[in-house]
Each structure stands twice: as C-alpha cells, then as structure tokens.
Design a protein around this motif. Structure first.
Motif, PDB file in Angstrom:
ATOM      1  N   LYS A  85       9.766  15.330   6.695  1.00  0.00           N
ATOM      2  CA  LYS A  85       8.509  14.996   6.643  1.00  0.00           C
ATOM      3  C   LYS A  85       7.918  15.004   5.031  1.00  0.00           C
ATOM      4  CE  LYS A  85       8.250  14.070  10.918  1.00  0.00           C
ATOM      5  NZ  LYS A  85       7.873  12.753  11.219  1.00  0.00           N
ATOM      6  N   ILE A  86       8.322  16.025   4.454  1.00  0.00           N
ATOM      7  CA  ILE A  86       7.752  16.131   2.943  1.00  0.00           C
ATOM      8  C   ILE A  86       8.332  14.816   2.137  1.00  0.00           C
ATOM      9  CG2 ILE A  86       8.012  17.317   0.835  1.00  0.00           C
ATOM     10  CD1 ILE A  86       8.449  19.774   2.306  1.00  0.00           C
ATOM     11  N   PHE A  87       9.465  14.418   2.186  1.00  0.00           N
ATOM     12  CA  PHE A  87      10.121  13.519   1.587  1.00  0.00           C
ATOM     13  C   PHE A  87       9.348  11.734   2.183  1.00  0.00           C
ATOM     14  CE2 PHE A  87      13.036   9.364   1.387  1.00  0.00           C
ATOM     15  CZ  PHE A  87      13.290   9.669   0.026  1.00  0.00           C
ATOM     16  N   SER A  88       9.280  11.830   3.318  1.00  0.00           N
ATOM     17  CA  SER A  88       8.594  10.613   4.201  1.00  0.00           C
ATOM     18  C   SER A  88       6.850  10.429   3.630  1.00  0.00           C
ATOM     19  CB  SER A  88       8.644  10.622   5.670  1.00  0.00           C
ATOM     20  OG  SER A  88       8.110  11.653   6.248  1.00  0.00           O
ATOM     21  N   LEU A  89       6.329  11.886   3.862  1.00  0.00           N
ATOM     22  CA  LEU A  89       4.980  11.641   3.329  1.00  0.00           C
ATOM     23  C   LEU A  89       4.703  11.385   1.942  1.00  0.00           C
ATOM     24  CD1 LEU A  89       3.552  14.815   5.051  1.00  0.00           C
ATOM     25  CD2 LEU A  89       2.664  12.536   5.407  1.00  0.00           C
ATOM     26  N   TYR A  90       5.491  11.974   1.007  1.00  0.00           N
ATOM     27  CA  TYR A  90       5.629  11.703  -0.421  1.00  0.00           C
ATOM     28  C   TYR A  90       5.703  10.171  -0.678  1.00  0.00           C
ATOM     29  CZ  TYR A  90       6.479  11.200  -5.440  1.00  0.00           C
ATOM     30  OH  TYR A  90       6.693  11.109  -6.689  1.00  0.00           O
ATOM     31  N   LEU A  91       6.788   9.318  -0.076  1.00  0.00           N
ATOM     32  CA  LEU A  91       7.008   8.155   0.007  1.00  0.00           C
ATOM     33  C   LEU A  91       5.789   7.161   0.396  1.00  0.00           C
ATOM     34  CD1 LEU A  91      10.745   7.399   0.883  1.00  0.00           C
ATOM     35  CD2 LEU A  91       9.753   7.421  -1.353  1.00  0.00           C
ATOM     36  N   ILE A  92       5.123   7.551   1.666  1.00  0.00           N
ATOM     37  CA  ILE A  92       4.162   6.807   2.109  1.00  0.00           C
ATOM     38  C   ILE A  92       2.841   7.081   1.010  1.00  0.00           C
ATOM     39  CG2 ILE A  92       2.142   6.922   3.786  1.00  0.00           C
ATOM     40  CD1 ILE A  92       4.435   7.973   5.702  1.00  0.00           C
ATOM     41  N   CYS A  93       2.705   8.122   0.704  1.00  0.00           N
ATOM     42  CA  CYS A  93       1.325   8.392  -0.320  1.00  0.00           C
ATOM     43  C   CYS A  93       1.877   7.667  -1.609  1.00  0.00           C
ATOM     44  CB  CYS A  93       1.122   9.909  -0.524  1.00  0.00           C
ATOM     45  SG  CYS A  93       0.548  10.629   0.844  1.00  0.00           S
ATOM     46  N   ALA A  94       2.935   7.750  -2.414  1.00  0.00           N
ATOM     47  CA  ALA A  94       3.343   7.214  -3.778  1.00  0.00           C
ATOM     48  C   ALA A  94       3.365   5.621  -3.518  1.00  0.00           C
ATOM     49  CB  ALA A  94       4.474   7.706  -3.929  1.00  0.00           C
ATOM     50  N   VAL A  95       3.888   5.026  -2.512  1.00  0.00           N
ATOM     51  CA  VAL A  95       3.959   3.529  -2.528  1.00  0.00           C
ATOM     52  C   VAL A  95       2.870   2.962  -2.074  1.00  0.00           C
ATOM     53  CG1 VAL A  95       5.505   1.749  -1.387  1.00  0.00           C
ATOM     54  CG2 VAL A  95       6.539   3.707  -1.943  1.00  0.00           C
ATOM     55  N   GLY A  96       2.308   3.585  -1.002  1.00  0.00           N
ATOM     56  CA  GLY A  96       1.049   3.063  -0.402  1.00  0.00           C
ATOM     57  C   GLY A  96      -0.156   3.258  -1.320  1.00  0.00           C
ATOM     58  N   GLY A  97      -0.087   4.219  -2.061  1.00  0.00           N
ATOM     59  CA  GLY A  97      -1.267   4.549  -3.175  1.00  0.00           C
ATOM     60  C   GLY A  97      -1.251   3.542  -4.185  1.00  0.00           C
ATOM     61  N   ALA A  98       0.126   3.565  -4.627  1.00  0.00           N
ATOM     62  CA  ALA A  98       0.447   2.624  -5.847  1.00  0.00           C
ATOM     63  C   ALA A  98       0.101   1.002  -5.590  1.00  0.00           C
ATOM     64  CB  ALA A  98       1.937   2.689  -6.440  1.00  0.00           C
ATOM     65  N   PHE A  99       0.459   0.649  -4.521  1.00  0.00           N
ATOM     66  CA  PHE A  99       0.137  -0.577  -3.856  1.00  0.00           C
ATOM     67  C   PHE A  99      -1.416  -0.903  -3.743  1.00  0.00           C
ATOM     68  CE2 PHE A  99      -0.726  -3.654  -0.192  1.00  0.00           C
ATOM     69  CZ  PHE A  99       0.087  -4.903  -0.911  1.00  0.00           C
ATOM     70  N   LEU A 100      -2.084   0.170  -3.255  1.00  0.00           N
ATOM     71  CA  LEU A 100      -3.766  -0.103  -3.137  1.00  0.00           C
ATOM     72  C   LEU A 100      -4.142  -0.211  -4.295  1.00  0.00           C
ATOM     73  CD1 LEU A 100      -6.049   0.140  -1.486  1.00  0.00           C
ATOM     74  CD2 LEU A 100      -6.011   2.636  -1.478  1.00  0.00           C
ATOM     75  N   ASN A 101      -3.733   0.604  -5.302  1.00  0.00           N
ATOM     76  CA  ASN A 101      -4.523   0.738  -6.615  1.00  0.00           C
ATOM     77  C   ASN A 101      -3.818  -0.768  -7.325  1.00  0.00           C
ATOM     78  OD1 ASN A 101      -5.788   2.121  -8.418  1.00  0.00           O
ATOM     79  ND2 ASN A 101      -3.990   2.881  -9.674  1.00  0.00           N
ATOM     80  N   PHE A 102      -2.879  -1.027  -7.272  1.00  0.00           N
ATOM     81  CA  PHE A 102      -2.478  -2.684  -7.522  1.00  0.00           C
ATOM     82  C   PHE A 102      -3.647  -3.596  -7.155  1.00  0.00           C
ATOM     83  CE2 PHE A 102      -0.234  -6.622  -7.059  1.00  0.00           C
ATOM     84  CZ  PHE A 102       0.145  -6.854  -8.324  1.00  0.00           C
ATOM     85  N   LEU A 103      -3.994  -3.445  -5.799  1.00  0.00           N
ATOM     86  CA  LEU A 103      -4.906  -4.648  -5.346  1.00  0.00           C
ATOM     87  C   LEU A 103      -6.287  -4.320  -5.967  1.00  0.00           C
ATOM     88  CD1 LEU A 103      -3.965  -4.501  -1.542  1.00  0.00           C
ATOM     89  CD2 LEU A 103      -3.433  -6.218  -3.296  1.00  0.00           C
ATOM     90  N   ILE A 104      -6.481  -3.153  -6.076  1.00  0.00           N
ATOM     91  CA  ILE A 104      -7.861  -2.542  -6.755  1.00  0.00           C
ATOM     92  C   ILE A 104      -8.044  -3.209  -8.486  1.00  0.00           C
ATOM     93  CG2 ILE A 104      -9.290  -0.848  -7.343  1.00  0.00           C
ATOM     94  CD1 ILE A 104      -8.430   0.870  -4.975  1.00  0.00           C
TER      95      ILE A 104
END
Length: 233
Positions: A85-104
């Motif tokens: 869960k730590i690994f999956s949560l980190y990946l979701i936040c890191a990848v999803g956050g970077a993609f969202l910031n890229f769109l912004i």
C-alpha cells in the motif's frame, strides 16, 4: 455546546492556526536580517510550532470533545500489506500529481513558486532539516487532516464524501501560501487519494509513512537539481 458543535469548532480552530503558521512564517523571514541562516532558523521554529498545534488539538479532543483523537480506530495489517500500500500510494500520488501539474503548466504557464525557490536555498545540503520537515509533515498533517478532521467532517454532515472532499479541500487551501495553482490542486488531489484510503482501510500509519516518503524524495531531488528545471514536478 453539542458534540457536532465541538467538532466544528475544533476543525475551524485547527485550520485557522495551521493557516496562520503557513502564511506568516515567510513574511516573518523577510523581516529578519542575516540571510539564509536566519531563514533556516525561522523555518525550523515554524515546523516545531506545528508539533505544538498537534498537541493542542489532541488536548482539545481529550478535554473539550471528550472523545478519542482518532475517532476511527487504527486497523492492523500484515507487513506485506504495508509495503504494497505504501508503494502503490506513492506511485499514485507521484505520477498523478506530476501529470496534473503538467496539465496546469500547459494551461496557465505559471512561474515556479517563489516560496519553493526560498525553500530550495534553505534545504540545500541541510539533511537534518529535510528529515525533520518531512517527519513533521507526515505526522502532523496526517494526524490533523485525515485523523482528526476527516471523520469529524463526516460525522457533522453524516456523509462520507463530505469527509473526503472537505479534508482534501482544506489540505489544498493550506498550501495556497505557495502562491501557485499547482501547489493547491496537487495537494487537493493527494488529499483525496489519502482520504479515500483512510476511509477504506482506517490506517493512519501507512499515510504517515507515504507522506514522509513523498516529501523526502521531492526535497532530495530539489536538493540536487535546480528547481527551475523541475517546474513540472
């Protein structure tokens, strides 16, 4: 005062105090002469104040609400579950956050946060401060935003989605002191991911560890790479 009223007052006071710490620490830095050393000292003190806020909220729940600080009892899981869960949560936040910031970045073309530029100088090769900052963020923010606020918002409105969305929005607003759209929306996204996880699995320790990891990796990367080249992240 009713129990819901005490819940609402605790949430309001916690949000106001946290906002005050985050909003006024850097204006205070500008008033203190001495350059980076003074700024580092002031920032360190501000992180210490956050621990005092956590203690005050804990005492509020104990003596004013007369309820446990964590309304949802932490559930125990296997070590393998923690790792997964730590690994999956980190990946979701890191990848999803970077993609969202890229769109912004594509839509707003906003500049790098001035506050992040200041932080990059404060954290430069200061590994003790990096660890202390990440530990403070992981423990204090998760206990207050997810552990304290989320279940109380849910109880006030009798709606689990209110707890998830409300705590995530407050989490994002608290990061508005960074002065950019990305530094509000990305924490909102992470707040939703963490709040959904907490609602489903009721384990604050996993969130604390993941939050620490997310901030630690981010600050270590910022320590070795010029932040102007990391605007997407």
């Amino acid at each position: 005062m009713s129990l819901n009223g005490k819940y609402a007052l605790g949430i309001l006071l916690t949000f106001v105090v946290l906002g005050g710490v985050m909003l006024y620490v850097f204006p205070l830095i500008h008033l203190i002469p001495g350059g980076t050393r003074s700024a580092t000292a002031v920032f360190t003190y501000s992180r210490a104040v956050l621990w005092v806020v956590l203690l005050a909220v804990f005492l509020y729940s104990l003596f004013i609400e007369k309820r446990p600080f964590l309304l949802w009892k932490d559930k125990a899981y296997s070590p393998g579950f923690y790792l997964k869960k730590i690994f999956s949560l980190y990946l979701i936040c890191a990848v999803g956050g970077a993609f969202l910031n890229f769109l912004i970045q594509l839509s707003t073309r906003e500049n790098v946060s001035g506050k992040l530029l200041q932080l990059s100088h404060i954290f430069r090769n200061n590994y003790v401060l990096i660890i202390f900052t990440c530990l403070t963020a992981g423990v204090v923010e998760e206990f207050l935003m997810r552990g304290f606020m989320q279940p109380r918002i849910e109880k006030i409105y009798h709606n689990r989605y209110a707890g998830i969305i409300g705590s995530a929005l407050l989490f994002g607003i608290l990061h508005s002191s960074y002065g950019t759209v990305g530094q509000v929306l990305v924490p909102c996204f992470i707040g939703i991911v963490f709040a959904v996880f907490y609602k489903i699995y009721s384990n604050i320790k996993i969130l604390i560890i993941c939050h620490f990891m997310y901030d630690f990796v981010s600050l270590m990367v910022m320590n070795f790479v010029d932040i102007k080249h990391l605007s997407v992240f």
